[in-house]
Design a protein around this motif. Structure first.
Motif, mmCIF file in Angstrom:
data_model
loop_
_atom_site.group_PDB
_atom_site.id
_atom_site.type_symbol
_atom_site.label_atom_id
_atom_site.label_comp_id
_atom_site.label_asym_id
_atom_site.label_seq_id
_atom_site.Cartn_x
_atom_site.Cartn_y
_atom_site.Cartn_z
ATOM 1 N N PHE A 81 0.321 31.694 -18.777
ATOM 2 C CA PHE A 81 -0.773 32.404 -18.130
ATOM 3 C C PHE A 81 -0.806 32.146 -16.628
ATOM 4 C CE2 PHE A 81 -3.064 32.728 -22.353
ATOM 5 C CZ PHE A 81 -2.962 34.102 -22.398
ATOM 6 N N ILE A 82 -0.608 30.895 -16.220
ATOM 7 C CA ILE A 82 -0.603 30.578 -14.791
ATOM 8 C C ILE A 82 0.548 31.291 -14.090
ATOM 9 C CG2 ILE A 82 -0.270 28.718 -13.113
ATOM 10 C CD1 ILE A 82 -1.896 26.910 -14.939
ATOM 11 N N GLY A 83 1.720 31.292 -14.723
ATOM 12 C CA GLY A 83 2.875 31.985 -14.139
ATOM 13 C C GLY A 83 2.644 33.475 -14.004
ATOM 14 N N ALA A 84 2.035 34.085 -15.007
ATOM 15 C CA ALA A 84 1.780 35.528 -14.961
ATOM 16 C C ALA A 84 0.776 35.883 -13.871
ATOM 17 C CB ALA A 84 1.289 36.019 -16.316
ATOM 18 N N THR A 85 -0.224 35.022 -13.665
ATOM 19 C CA THR A 85 -1.216 35.327 -12.627
ATOM 20 C C THR A 85 -0.643 35.127 -11.234
ATOM 21 O OG1 THR A 85 -2.111 33.090 -12.750
ATOM 22 C CG2 THR A 85 -3.200 34.774 -14.059
ATOM 23 N N GLN A 86 0.203 34.131 -11.050
ATOM 24 C CA GLN A 86 0.717 33.837 -9.715
ATOM 25 C C GLN A 86 1.901 34.706 -9.328
ATOM 26 O OE1 GLN A 86 1.366 29.621 -9.913
ATOM 27 N NE2 GLN A 86 -0.728 29.149 -9.343
ATOM 28 N N ARG A 87 2.807 34.986 -10.249
ATOM 29 C CA ARG A 87 4.022 35.718 -9.904
ATOM 30 C C ARG A 87 3.894 37.220 -10.123
ATOM 31 N NH1 ARG A 87 6.237 31.310 -12.523
ATOM 32 N NH2 ARG A 87 6.439 32.482 -14.447
ATOM 33 N N GLU A 88 3.281 37.628 -11.220
ATOM 34 C CA GLU A 88 3.356 39.030 -11.621
ATOM 35 C C GLU A 88 2.073 39.815 -11.380
ATOM 36 O OE1 GLU A 88 4.693 38.802 -15.694
ATOM 37 O OE2 GLU A 88 6.004 37.145 -15.126
ATOM 38 N N GLY A 89 1.032 39.198 -10.818
ATOM 39 C CA GLY A 89 -0.175 39.937 -10.489
ATOM 40 C C GLY A 89 -1.077 40.260 -11.664
ATOM 41 N N TYR A 90 -0.979 39.495 -12.732
ATOM 42 C CA TYR A 90 -1.846 39.709 -13.878
ATOM 43 C C TYR A 90 -3.162 38.964 -13.685
ATOM 44 C CZ TYR A 90 1.675 41.944 -16.805
ATOM 45 O OH TYR A 90 2.579 42.822 -17.329
ATOM 46 N N THR A 91 -4.149 39.305 -14.509
ATOM 47 C CA THR A 91 -5.428 38.617 -14.522
ATOM 48 C C THR A 91 -5.700 38.151 -15.942
ATOM 49 O OG1 THR A 91 -6.217 40.127 -12.815
ATOM 50 C CG2 THR A 91 -7.874 38.865 -13.963
ATOM 51 N N VAL A 92 -6.255 36.956 -16.098
ATOM 52 C CA VAL A 92 -6.632 36.452 -17.414
ATOM 53 C C VAL A 92 -8.119 36.745 -17.589
ATOM 54 C CG1 VAL A 92 -6.722 34.470 -18.938
ATOM 55 C CG2 VAL A 92 -4.883 34.655 -17.269
ATOM 56 N N VAL A 93 -8.442 37.609 -18.562
ATOM 57 C CA VAL A 93 -9.801 38.098 -18.756
ATOM 58 C C VAL A 93 -10.310 37.615 -20.113
ATOM 59 C CG1 VAL A 93 -11.233 40.161 -18.841
ATOM 60 C CG2 VAL A 93 -9.156 40.171 -17.497
ATOM 61 N N PRO A 94 -11.501 37.021 -20.172
ATOM 62 C CA PRO A 94 -12.074 36.688 -21.482
ATOM 63 C C PRO A 94 -12.594 37.965 -22.148
ATOM 64 C CG PRO A 94 -13.565 36.043 -19.740
ATOM 65 C CD PRO A 94 -12.331 36.535 -19.073
ATOM 66 N N LEU A 95 -12.168 38.204 -23.382
ATOM 67 C CA LEU A 95 -12.577 39.412 -24.096
ATOM 68 C C LEU A 95 -13.826 39.171 -24.934
ATOM 69 C CD1 LEU A 95 -9.044 40.626 -25.183
ATOM 70 C CD2 LEU A 95 -10.397 41.375 -23.234
ATOM 71 N N LYS A 96 -13.913 37.995 -25.571
ATOM 72 C CA LYS A 96 -15.128 37.665 -26.325
ATOM 73 C C LYS A 96 -15.207 36.166 -26.564
ATOM 74 C CE LYS A 96 -13.008 39.077 -30.670
ATOM 75 N NZ LYS A 96 -13.106 39.976 -31.794
ATOM 76 N N ILE A 97 -16.428 35.700 -26.752
ATOM 77 C CA ILE A 97 -16.694 34.314 -27.151
ATOM 78 C C ILE A 97 -17.293 34.386 -28.546
ATOM 79 C CG2 ILE A 97 -18.040 32.235 -26.721
ATOM 80 C CD1 ILE A 97 -17.984 32.832 -23.790
ATOM 81 N N TYR A 98 -16.785 33.573 -29.447
ATOM 82 C CA TYR A 98 -17.266 33.601 -30.825
ATOM 83 C C TYR A 98 -17.144 32.232 -31.458
ATOM 84 C CZ TYR A 98 -12.270 33.969 -31.776
ATOM 85 O OH TYR A 98 -10.924 33.730 -31.811
ATOM 86 N N PHE A 99 -17.797 32.072 -32.602
ATOM 87 C CA PHE A 99 -17.663 30.863 -33.410
ATOM 88 C C PHE A 99 -16.736 31.181 -34.572
ATOM 89 C CE2 PHE A 99 -21.704 29.944 -31.318
ATOM 90 C CZ PHE A 99 -21.468 28.644 -30.905
ATOM 91 N N ASN A 100 -15.692 30.369 -34.764
ATOM 92 C CA ASN A 100 -14.775 30.623 -35.881
ATOM 93 C C ASN A 100 -15.391 30.129 -37.188
ATOM 94 O OD1 ASN A 100 -14.448 27.848 -35.798
ATOM 95 N ND2 ASN A 100 -12.267 27.898 -35.344
ATOM 96 N N ASP A 101 -14.649 30.220 -38.274
ATOM 97 C CA ASP A 101 -15.197 29.862 -39.591
ATOM 98 C C ASP A 101 -15.507 28.371 -39.715
ATOM 99 O OD1 ASP A 101 -12.488 29.382 -39.413
ATOM 100 O OD2 ASP A 101 -12.075 29.806 -41.520
ATOM 101 N N ARG A 102 -14.947 27.525 -38.834
ATOM 102 C CA ARG A 102 -15.252 26.092 -38.850
ATOM 103 C C ARG A 102 -16.404 25.748 -37.919
ATOM 104 N NH1 ARG A 102 -10.042 22.845 -37.663
ATOM 105 N NH2 ARG A 102 -11.480 21.144 -38.063
#
Length: 157
Positions: free
Chosen positions: A97-118
């Motif tokens: 993820f760090i490489g993609a944001t720094q080299r290729e111009g991508y953004t890391v976006v949170p899509l959702k926050i949830y509680f899993n089954d545990r």
């Protein structure tokens, strides 16, 4: 009286505009390091991640600008509502993820926050590239056509 079990993957916050503004190429589930009052506040379901993003901070990936409101019953031990929160991923995923944001111009976006089954708080992260205006128009046109098509099929059938 037994406590009612939570449904699997109970979504707390959803970033619905992320797929409109970004072309999401890859998604991953990440843990999130929270304090006790943040978890209690999340269980209330009032978090907002519409303007949040993830980025590097040292060797870690952090979630910035995510709003988790204060837990009202926690008086002086409360948390800062928009503090940076550490994301829990494997080293290889963090480097990707760090490489993609720094080299290729991508953004890391949170899509959702949830509680899993545990009962653990998780964040679904998407690696995306920002859409141009004409791509957004095309997406809106396609969405409107699907809505009209569904309406026509419902009325005929």
């Amino acid at each position: 009286m037994a406590k009612k079990p939570e449904p699997k993957n109970r979504v707390v916050a959803d970033n619905r505009k992320a797929r409109f503004h970004y072309e999401i190429t890859d998604t991953v589930e990440a843990g999130i390091a929270l304090t006790g009052t943040e978890v209690k506040s999340l269980r209330g379901g009032k978090a907002t991640i519409g303007e949040a993003y993830a980025g590097p901070s040292g060797n870690d990936l952090m979630l910035f600008n995510a709003y988790i409101p204060e837990y009202l019953e926690a008086n002086r031990f409360n948390h800062d509502t928009k503090r940076p929160r550490r994301l829990l991923l494997h080293r290889r995923q963090i480097d990707k993820f760090i490489g993609a944001t720094q080299r290729e111009g991508y953004t890391v976006v949170p899509l959702k926050i949830y509680f899993n089954d545990r009962g653990r708080a998780k964040v679904e992260l998407g690696l995306g590239r920002g859409k141009k205006l004409h791509d957004k128009r095309e997406t809106a046109k396609e969405r409107d056509w699907q809505r009209d098509k569904a309406r026509l099929m419902r009325d005929k059938g």
